[in-house]
Design a protein around this motif. Structure first.
Motif, PDB file in Angstrom:
ATOM      1  N   GLY A 121      15.782 146.164 135.350  1.00  0.00           N
ATOM      2  CA  GLY A 121      15.380 147.180 136.386  1.00  0.00           C
ATOM      3  C   GLY A 121      13.909 147.017 136.903  1.00  0.00           C
ATOM      4  O   GLY A 121      13.263 145.750 136.378  1.00  0.00           O
ATOM      5  N   ASN A 122      13.452 147.744 137.227  1.00  0.00           N
ATOM      6  CA  ASN A 122      12.012 147.885 137.955  1.00  0.00           C
ATOM      7  C   ASN A 122      10.986 147.586 136.929  1.00  0.00           C
ATOM      8  O   ASN A 122       9.845 147.328 137.230  1.00  0.00           O
ATOM      9  CB  ASN A 122      12.044 149.039 138.591  1.00  0.00           C
ATOM     10  CG  ASN A 122      10.932 149.194 139.688  1.00  0.00           C
ATOM     11  OD1 ASN A 122      10.562 148.069 140.112  1.00  0.00           O
ATOM     12  ND2 ASN A 122      10.360 150.253 140.336  1.00  0.00           N
TER      13      ASN A 122
ATOM     14  N   VAL B 195      24.703 146.824 138.640  1.00  0.00           N
ATOM     15  CA  VAL B 195      25.312 147.822 137.820  1.00  0.00           C
ATOM     16  C   VAL B 195      25.316 149.282 138.448  1.00  0.00           C
ATOM     17  O   VAL B 195      24.165 149.408 138.624  1.00  0.00           O
ATOM     18  CB  VAL B 195      25.050 147.643 136.353  1.00  0.00           C
ATOM     19  CG1 VAL B 195      25.649 148.670 135.395  1.00  0.00           C
ATOM     20  CG2 VAL B 195      25.266 146.382 135.870  1.00  0.00           C
ATOM     21  N   GLY B 196      26.192 149.873 138.486  1.00  0.00           N
ATOM     22  CA  GLY B 196      26.267 151.271 138.841  1.00  0.00           C
ATOM     23  C   GLY B 196      27.199 151.835 140.153  1.00  0.00           C
ATOM     24  O   GLY B 196      28.272 151.043 140.090  1.00  0.00           O
TER      25      GLY B 196
ATOM     26  N   GLY C  17      27.458 149.399 142.560  1.00  0.00           N
ATOM     27  CA  GLY C  17      27.857 148.092 142.100  1.00  0.00           C
ATOM     28  C   GLY C  17      28.804 148.070 141.220  1.00  0.00           C
ATOM     29  O   GLY C  17      30.189 148.349 141.699  1.00  0.00           O
TER      30      GLY C  17
ATOM     31  N   GLY D 105      13.622 148.278 131.148  1.00  0.00           N
ATOM     32  CA  GLY D 105      12.957 148.917 132.243  1.00  0.00           C
ATOM     33  C   GLY D 105      13.836 149.549 133.290  1.00  0.00           C
ATOM     34  O   GLY D 105      13.626 149.519 134.613  1.00  0.00           O
TER      35      GLY D 105
ATOM     36  N   SER E 172      15.120 153.255 134.362  1.00  0.00           N
ATOM     37  CA  SER E 172      14.981 154.683 134.197  1.00  0.00           C
ATOM     38  C   SER E 172      16.286 155.493 133.902  1.00  0.00           C
ATOM     39  O   SER E 172      16.299 156.588 133.307  1.00  0.00           O
ATOM     40  CB  SER E 172      14.526 155.287 135.272  1.00  0.00           C
ATOM     41  OG  SER E 172      15.100 155.137 136.605  1.00  0.00           O
ATOM     42  N   GLY E 173      17.440 154.926 134.414  1.00  0.00           N
ATOM     43  CA  GLY E 173      18.910 155.842 134.037  1.00  0.00           C
ATOM     44  C   GLY E 173      18.853 156.748 134.862  1.00  0.00           C
ATOM     45  O   GLY E 173      19.531 157.904 134.835  1.00  0.00           O
ATOM     46  N   ALA E 174      18.821 156.340 136.462  1.00  0.00           N
ATOM     47  CA  ALA E 174      19.227 157.401 137.626  1.00  0.00           C
ATOM     48  C   ALA E 174      20.696 157.380 137.382  1.00  0.00           C
ATOM     49  O   ALA E 174      21.588 156.730 136.904  1.00  0.00           O
ATOM     50  CB  ALA E 174      19.022 156.465 138.931  1.00  0.00           C
TER      51      ALA E 174
ATOM     52  N   ASP F  68       6.308 148.039 125.991  1.00  0.00           N
ATOM     53  CA  ASP F  68       6.315 147.316 127.231  1.00  0.00           C
ATOM     54  C   ASP F  68       7.597 146.230 127.113  1.00  0.00           C
ATOM     55  O   ASP F  68       7.624 145.535 126.021  1.00  0.00           O
ATOM     56  CB  ASP F  68       4.994 146.555 127.299  1.00  0.00           C
ATOM     57  CG  ASP F  68       5.286 145.462 128.379  1.00  0.00           C
ATOM     58  OD1 ASP F  68       5.523 145.888 129.569  1.00  0.00           O
ATOM     59  OD2 ASP F  68       4.827 144.386 128.253  1.00  0.00           O
ATOM     60  N   ALA F  69       8.401 146.090 128.139  1.00  0.00           N
ATOM     61  CA  ALA F  69       9.674 145.274 128.319  1.00  0.00           C
ATOM     62  C   ALA F  69       9.152 143.847 127.761  1.00  0.00           C
ATOM     63  O   ALA F  69      10.007 143.385 127.146  1.00  0.00           O
ATOM     64  CB  ALA F  69      10.130 145.547 129.429  1.00  0.00           C
TER      65      ALA F  69
HETATM   66  C1  LIG Z   1      23.603 156.256 147.225  1.00  0.00           C
HETATM   67  C2  LIG Z   1      23.152 155.821 145.988  1.00  0.00           C
HETATM   68  C3  LIG Z   1      23.746 154.854 145.373  1.00  0.00           C
HETATM   69  C4  LIG Z   1      22.985 153.867 144.345  1.00  0.00           C
HETATM   70  N1  LIG Z   1      23.556 153.235 143.701  1.00  0.00           N
HETATM   71  C5  LIG Z   1      22.895 152.691 142.599  1.00  0.00           C
HETATM   72  C6  LIG Z   1      23.755 151.621 141.527  1.00  0.00           C
HETATM   73  O1  LIG Z   1      24.943 151.366 141.968  1.00  0.00           O
HETATM   74  N2  LIG Z   1      23.078 150.930 140.693  1.00  0.00           N
HETATM   75  C7  LIG Z   1      21.650 151.281 140.394  1.00  0.00           C
HETATM   76  O2  LIG Z   1      21.096 150.792 139.396  1.00  0.00           O
HETATM   77  N3  LIG Z   1      21.070 152.278 141.002  1.00  0.00           N
HETATM   78  C8  LIG Z   1      21.586 152.859 142.373  1.00  0.00           C
HETATM   79  N4  LIG Z   1      21.288 153.555 143.187  1.00  0.00           N
HETATM   80  C9  LIG Z   1      19.848 153.789 142.901  1.00  0.00           C
HETATM   81  C10 LIG Z   1      19.189 154.758 141.800  1.00  0.00           C
HETATM   82  O3  LIG Z   1      19.083 155.963 142.085  1.00  0.00           O
HETATM   83  C11 LIG Z   1      17.708 154.164 141.287  1.00  0.00           C
HETATM   84  O4  LIG Z   1      16.933 154.387 142.252  1.00  0.00           O
HETATM   85  C12 LIG Z   1      17.627 152.975 140.717  1.00  0.00           C
HETATM   86  O5  LIG Z   1      18.834 152.987 139.635  1.00  0.00           O
HETATM   87  C13 LIG Z   1      16.523 152.872 139.842  1.00  0.00           C
HETATM   88  O6  LIG Z   1      16.387 151.761 139.221  1.00  0.00           O
HETATM   89  P1  LIG Z   1      15.350 151.242 138.043  1.00  0.00           P
HETATM   90  O7  LIG Z   1      15.609 152.198 136.995  1.00  0.00           O
HETATM   91  O8  LIG Z   1      15.440 149.987 137.843  1.00  0.00           O
HETATM   92  O9  LIG Z   1      13.825 151.689 138.678  1.00  0.00           O
HETATM   93  P2  LIG Z   1      12.792 152.752 138.235  1.00  0.00           P
HETATM   94  O10 LIG Z   1      13.540 154.205 138.463  1.00  0.00           O
HETATM   95  O11 LIG Z   1      11.880 152.510 139.034  1.00  0.00           O
HETATM   96  O12 LIG Z   1      12.630 152.662 136.809  1.00  0.00           O
HETATM   97  C14 LIG Z   1      11.875 151.730 135.837  1.00  0.00           C
HETATM   98  C15 LIG Z   1      11.775 152.102 134.616  1.00  0.00           C
HETATM   99  O13 LIG Z   1      11.022 150.963 134.155  1.00  0.00           O
HETATM  100  C16 LIG Z   1      10.260 151.643 133.083  1.00  0.00           C
HETATM  101  N5  LIG Z   1       9.096 150.637 133.121  1.00  0.00           N
HETATM  102  C17 LIG Z   1       8.142 150.190 133.885  1.00  0.00           C
HETATM  103  N6  LIG Z   1       7.398 149.477 133.217  1.00  0.00           N
HETATM  104  C18 LIG Z   1       8.047 149.113 132.330  1.00  0.00           C
HETATM  105  C19 LIG Z   1       7.519 147.971 131.221  1.00  0.00           C
HETATM  106  N7  LIG Z   1       6.281 147.132 131.622  1.00  0.00           N
HETATM  107  N8  LIG Z   1       8.045 147.985 130.115  1.00  0.00           N
HETATM  108  C20 LIG Z   1       9.239 148.640 130.221  1.00  0.00           C
HETATM  109  N9  LIG Z   1       9.805 149.554 131.048  1.00  0.00           N
HETATM  110  C21 LIG Z   1       8.929 149.910 131.953  1.00  0.00           C
HETATM  111  C22 LIG Z   1       9.649 152.874 133.697  1.00  0.00           C
HETATM  112  O14 LIG Z   1       9.365 153.874 132.647  1.00  0.00           O
HETATM  113  C23 LIG Z   1      10.934 153.245 134.243  1.00  0.00           C
HETATM  114  O15 LIG Z   1      11.624 153.974 133.398  1.00  0.00           O
HETATM  115  C24 LIG Z   1      21.587 154.518 143.963  1.00  0.00           C
HETATM  116  C25 LIG Z   1      21.016 155.485 144.878  1.00  0.00           C
HETATM  117  C26 LIG Z   1      21.471 156.018 145.974  1.00  0.00           C
HETATM  118  C27 LIG Z   1      20.963 156.939 146.718  1.00  0.00           C
END
Ligand SMILES: Cc1cc2nc3c(=O)[nH]c(=O)nc-3n(C[C@H](O)[C@H](O)[C@H](O)COP(=O)(O)OP(=O)(O)OC[C@H]3O[C@@H](n4cnc5c(N)ncnc54)[C@H](O)[C@@H]3O)c2cc1C
Lengths: 268, 427
Positions: B308-309, B346-347, B350, B362, B364-366, B401-402
């Motif tokens: 992830g992010n 994934v999701g 996806g 990394g 967040s678990g949206a 840290d990842a």
């Molecule tokens: C209509 C719609 C459909 C969607 N469909 C999907 C879908 O199918 N799949 C999907 O995945 N998302 C989907 N989303 C997006 C979803 O809402 C989130 O925005 C997305 O999943 C967030 O991705 P993320 O967890 O990678 O990023 P973030 O929310 O930015 O999370 C990043 C995480 O990484 C952690 N982190 C940061 N730096 C480090 C580090 N150095 N080491 C360890 N951890 C770290 C942070 O603490 C945070 O928890 C959709 C959104 C909408 C509106």
């Protein structure tokens, strides 16, 4: 296997059992999907002699469906005539005993009738041959032994060695069948063979109806308090029970993850 | 530490009284050393910490009382009573008959399909309360399951041994034949699952000379039939339903019955009087073939390392996936930012994955992401933020840290591989 010894010098014989399929939407007779994959697998083998065998009735509909297999590149299908509703296992077993192929390929289950997928097992039992299921590929056939790949769930493969003669079934995990070409399908022929059939008596006693949609399982919540019921109804990410390593060094964290991966057996 | 809670009524009173001069100090003390929610900043501004507001209620939920009328002392949730086990214990001493179940036990545990099947076996066994039958579970080889009692097995026949590891259908059938000879169950139930019970059950039925019912999805009592039951089975590639009497051997689909939930059973171990027969197999298992994990469809993959992010060093991440032998997945953010291909997402929008182990690095678990991993067995989270939703879903969460954790994991796995190689060379 002495009676196969002279054959192993020539090209090994592979028989494919084919049946008449049933299109899930139009309900028309067609070549059965899994059987077609079995034919495809036979065609993909080098240095073998492939033949097709079908046991069933000889009417316009099923003949048209069988031509689908001919169109994949065969000149003839051996047709063992049986009445509809007959148990084809004994006749097929006899035919196979006469033909004595090295390897028999078939689909895992038919698309019509009971479709129990029992036929290859019955043949294996009555011929005394081993049977392997879920073939993904045949790697080699030599010296009375076949090396095959079996398709496991999740895209995994397993290599098996099986003593010949043997029966192998093919499922949807095998490579897809090629298209059937119209010309060869027209030119090919069905060579008929009469063998006595045995009526399947049990079949007559069964009540067969179009498949009903199965009820979806409800999520039953056995909750003792209002709070539990509310939580079950409104639960989002239901947590709990998970182990959280808060102030671990990266090494400790990696150690814990490594342990879990080992326990689950996903590290190969 | 003592589990006893020491209450100090005076401090609680001060904590409730916002105008008391010691109010903030006492709140901080009761809140487990947490900072007060409001304080006067250096510039005379009122600062607020929204996380410090509220208190943990008696059920472990955070409560915020906006009226400010009441503040309760924090209560440790560990003191909550565990829900009592109210399931009835059932022991069947002298069963009138046996219902044998041969569960698949993928990855050494009862699957939900196995549990449904045990539920079906209970229906057969418990039909006549005055003459109850016992459910016999027949297990091959090593396993990790400890809850056969909860799943509904009265007897447990564990056929351990090297001979059942891998693909050994001939050895298993020979063993089941010995069970048939010695215990003669009235019914044999197997899951109709590809490469598990479907194959074993058909082999068994043919060997026993029984015509099995396959793809059974419902049974009902019927006095006119031989064993007193009728079943509903799918036929013709799932396009028809066959209603027939229930034969001795039945292969049932998933959700054929409700799993056992209200009783616990003895799961008493039984053994065979005679040893297992030696079988000269004609099928030899040469072991798993290495498949390229990147080539496995995401929806099918067994082990996914999802990014992830929070992933910063993408080369290291790809390297880790390669070393672990995991299929790569990604959150939407990682895909949208161009680090991963679209087909890896994934999701909700996806792929819905069904991995046995899902490692979220990394992420967040949206909710859109969590929807996609509902079917996963074990979820591991690596994240900096201990409060994110992925941690709540995870079976194992490592806060940190990842990059560092992945590097340590890679080092560990490489060491393990090295050891394995040495062992193999030595052998
Ligand atoms: C209509 C719609 C459909 C969607 N469909 C999907 C879908 O199918 N799949 C999907 O995945 N998302 C989907 N989303 C997006 C979803 O809402 C989130 O925005 C997305 O999943 C967030 O991705 P993320 O967890 O990678 O990023 P973030 O929310 O930015 O999370 C990043 C995480 O990484 C952690 N982190 C940061 N730096 C480090 C580090 N150095 N080491 C360890 N951890 C770290 C942070 O603490 C945070 O928890 C959709 C959104 C909408 C509106």
């Amino acid at each position: 296997m002495p009676h196969n010894a002279p054959q192993s010098a020539t090209r090994p014989n592979v028989a494919v059992l084919v049946s008449v399929g049933h299109h899930p939407l139009t309900a028309r007779a067609r070549r059965a999907d899994q059987d077609a994959r079995a034919v495809e697998m036979a065609l993909s083998l080098n240095d073998i002699q492939a033949s097709l065998i079908h046991a069933g009735c000889h009417d316009a509909d099923s003949d048209a469906a069988l031509c689908g297999y001919l169109g994949m590149g065969f000149e003839a299908i051996e047709l063992i005539e049986q009445s509809s509703g007959a148990d084809v296992a004994p006749a097929l077993a006899e035919a196979l005993r006469d033909a004595a192929p090295q390897l028999v390929l078939s689909g895992a289950r038919a698309e019509t009738g009971e479709g129990s997928g029992l036929l290859p097992y019955l043949l294996a039992e009555s011929l005394g041959w081993p049977i392997v299921t879920g073939l993904a590929a045949v790697e080699s056939i030599e010296h009375g032994v076949a090396t095959v790949l079996q398709a496991l769930p999740r895209g995994q493969r397993r290599r098996l060695r099986v003593r010949l003669p043997a029966i192998a079934t093919v499922e949807s995990s095998a490579p897809a069948a090629r298209q059937s070409a119209f010309g060869p399908a027209r030119r090919g022929e069905l060579t008929c063979q009469e063998r006595p059939g045995i009526d399947d008596e049990a079949l007559a006693e069964w009540r067969v109806q179009p498949a009903r949609k199965r009820p979806k399982r409800l999520k039953i919540v056995k909750a003792t308090s209002a709070r539990d019921r509310f939580k079950a109804a409104a639960a989002k990410a239901e947590g709990g029970g998970g182990q959280v390593l808060n102030d671990a060094t990266p090494e400790q964290g990696a150690e814990a993850i490594f342990k879990l991966l080992r326990e689950e057996g996903v590290l190969r | 530490m003592s589990e006893l809670v020491r209450r100090d009524p005076r401090k609680e009173w001060i904590a409730r009284n916002r105008l008391h001069p010691q109010h903030l100090e006492v709140l901080a003390e009761l809140g487990g050393g947490a900072s007060p929610s409001e304080w006067l900043g250096p510039n005379g501004l009122m600062r607020r910490d929204p996380h410090a507001v509220g208190f943990i209620g008696p059920n472990g939920i955070k409560r915020i009382d906006r009226s400010g009328a009441q503040q309760a002392a924090a209560q440790s949730s560990s003191r909550q009573a565990q829900p009592e086990d109210t399931r009835r214990r059932v022991e069947i001493e002298a069963p009138a008959f046996l219902v044998a179940v041969v569960p698949d036990m993928p990855s050494g545990r009862l699957s939900s399909h196995d549990r449904d099947l045990l539920g079906l076996a209970r229906q057969l066994a418990d039909a006549e309360p005055e003459r109850p039958g016992a459910v016999l579970a027949v297990i091959f080889g090593e396993h990790k399951e400890t809850h056969f009692d909860e799943a509904g097995a009265d007897r447990l026949l564990h056929l351990a041994g090297e001979g059942f590891a891998g693909y050994m259908p001939e050895a298993r059938i020979a063993a089941l034949q010995s069970v048939e000879r010695e215990l003669t169950p009235r019914h044999w139930l197997l899951p109709d699952s590809t490469l598990g019970g479907a194959e074993l059950g058909r082999r068994l039925a043919v060997r026993l000379g029984e015509r099995p019912a396959t793809q059974v999805w419902q049974i009902e009592a019927d006095a006119a039939s031989e064993h007193g039951w009728r079943c509903m089975a799918r036929g013709a590639a799932g396009s028809s339903d066959i209603s027939r009497t229930l034969p001795r051997v039945a292969l049932a689909l998933a959700e054929c019955a409700e799993p056992v939930s209200e009783t616990r059973h003895a799961a008493q171990p039984v053994t065979l009087a005679q040893g297992l027969p030696e079988v000269l197999g004609r099928i030899e298992d040469l072991g798993a073939v290495a498949v390229d994990p990147a080539g496995v469809a995401l929806a099918e993959a067994e082990f996914i390392l999802s990014a992830g992010n929070g992933v910063k060093d993408w080369d290291a991440y790809h390297h880790a996936a390669q070393v672990l032998g995991a299929t790569e997945g990604a959150s939407r953010v990682a895909v949208d930012d161009g680090f991963m291909a679209r087909d890896r997402q994934v999701g909700a929008t996806g792929t819905w994955v069904t991995a046995r182990v899902y490692v979220a690095v990394g992420i967040s678990g949206a909710i859109q992401h969590l929807q996609g991993i509902q079917g996963c067995d074990k979820v591991v989270a690596i994240n900096l933020d201990g409060g994110c939703d992925m941690i709540k879903r995870a079976d194992l969460a490592v806060i940190g840290d990842a990059g560092a954790i992945l590097a340590a994991l890679v080092a560990q796995v490489e060491r393990y591989r090295e050891q394995q190689r040495e062992n193999r060379d030595a052998a």
